[in-house]
Design an enzyme around this catalytic site. Sequence first.
Site, PDB file in Angstrom:
ATOM      1  N   HIS A   1       0.814  -1.220   0.000  1.00 59.78           N
ATOM      2  CA  HIS A   1       0.000   0.000   0.000  1.00 59.78           C
ATOM      3  C   HIS A   1       0.850   1.274   0.000  1.00 59.78           C
ATOM      4  O   HIS A   1       0.314   2.373  -0.127  1.00 59.78           O
ATOM      5  CB  HIS A   1      -1.012  -0.004   1.148  1.00 59.78           C
TER       6      HIS A   1
ATOM      7  N   ASP B   1       0.129  -7.690   1.534  1.00 57.51           N
ATOM      8  CA  ASP B   1       0.551  -6.295   1.608  1.00 57.51           C
ATOM      9  C   ASP B   1       2.075  -6.230   1.708  1.00 57.51           C
ATOM     10  O   ASP B   1       2.650  -5.922   2.750  1.00 57.51           O
ATOM     11  CB  ASP B   1      -0.104  -5.615   2.811  1.00 57.51           C
TER      12      ASP B   1
ATOM     13  N   GLN C   1       1.051   6.114  11.845  1.00 56.02           N
ATOM     14  CA  GLN C   1       1.187   6.679  10.510  1.00 56.02           C
ATOM     15  C   GLN C   1       2.655   6.957  10.197  1.00 56.02           C
ATOM     16  O   GLN C   1       3.365   7.524  11.008  1.00 56.02           O
ATOM     17  CB  GLN C   1       0.404   7.989  10.374  1.00 56.02           C
ATOM     18  N   GLY C   2       3.091   6.543   9.034  1.00 62.38           N
ATOM     19  CA  GLY C   2       4.477   6.725   8.645  1.00 62.38           C
ATOM     20  C   GLY C   2       5.362   5.529   8.909  1.00 62.38           C
ATOM     21  O   GLY C   2       6.506   5.489   8.464  1.00 62.38           O
ATOM     22  N   ASP C   3       4.835   4.550   9.653  1.00 64.68           N
ATOM     23  CA  ASP C   3       5.602   3.325   9.915  1.00 64.68           C
ATOM     24  C   ASP C   3       5.305   2.234   8.903  1.00 64.68           C
ATOM     25  O   ASP C   3       5.975   1.189   8.898  1.00 64.68           O
ATOM     26  CB  ASP C   3       5.303   2.802  11.321  1.00 64.68           C
ATOM     27  N   SER C   4       4.307   2.427   8.050  1.00 66.73           N
ATOM     28  CA  SER C   4       3.928   1.420   7.065  1.00 66.73           C
ATOM     29  C   SER C   4       5.142   0.895   6.307  1.00 66.73           C
ATOM     30  O   SER C   4       6.026   1.656   5.910  1.00 66.73           O
ATOM     31  CB  SER C   4       2.956   2.004   6.039  1.00 66.73           C
TER      32      SER C   4
END
Length: 268
Positions: free
Chosen positions: A78, A124, A214-217
């Site tokens: 993603h 993913d 958020q931002g660790d994906s």
Amino acid sequence: MAPKRWFTLLRNATTALAAVAAAASFATPAIATAAQPPATDVVGGTRAAQGEFPFMVRLSMGCGGALYTKQIVLTAAHCVSRTGSNTSITATVGVVDLQSSSAQKIRSTYVYRSPTYGTSTGGDWALIKLASPVSGLSTLPIATTTAYNSGTFTVAGWGAATEGGSQQRYLLKATVPFVDDATCAAQGGSYPDLIPSAEICAGNLASGGVDTCQGDSGGPMFRRDNNSAWIQVGIVSWGDGCARPHAPGVYTEVSTFASKIAAAAAGL
């Protein structure tokens, strides 16, 4: 991907503007100081030491990743839009401080996005090939069996330290305990959509307080193997909010896709 899963909180910067804003925030990092409450709630993380996790990668679109090989980064599907040539991504490696002059910054040349992402079988994960190999850094082996899919895991990243907060200048780390599939799926919200064969959950169920955000994906979830070496068991994927009680983080179960990842990497 079913709408319910799509609108749950994917843990990357959601827009290009968010990534730009996050980059701007590095000049004044949102790390707890004496004037702020300590971060007890990566969320709940502490700063990683330089060289502690040499395989960690920061990607310019606002995601994390890990060095699968010296020239290939493993991240989340993603975080990228499609398979094909791509020179727009910059990987920052070799530092915990993104402003460090010691950072290696290498452009991408190609992206491979899992063809099963968004389907009922999950997937993913994605690979990013770099223009040149990194130097002086170790890679992170991935689990090829389910033997390490339990216990306590380490997560690390430059993502927000609080839900809705700014992404970080310094790499943060935290530990999260395994949550079994049945318990995870029973938490309500988006969790009944869990794909047990493709996803693994981790977090402090009762209290929350520690989680990726958020931002660790795309960043790795890892632990020690039987030889006390780091091994990657998950990829930061999604969750309902960050560090909320009864809302664990959900990670791509790397062992499920290990052979597909290896085959795709061999073809890059």
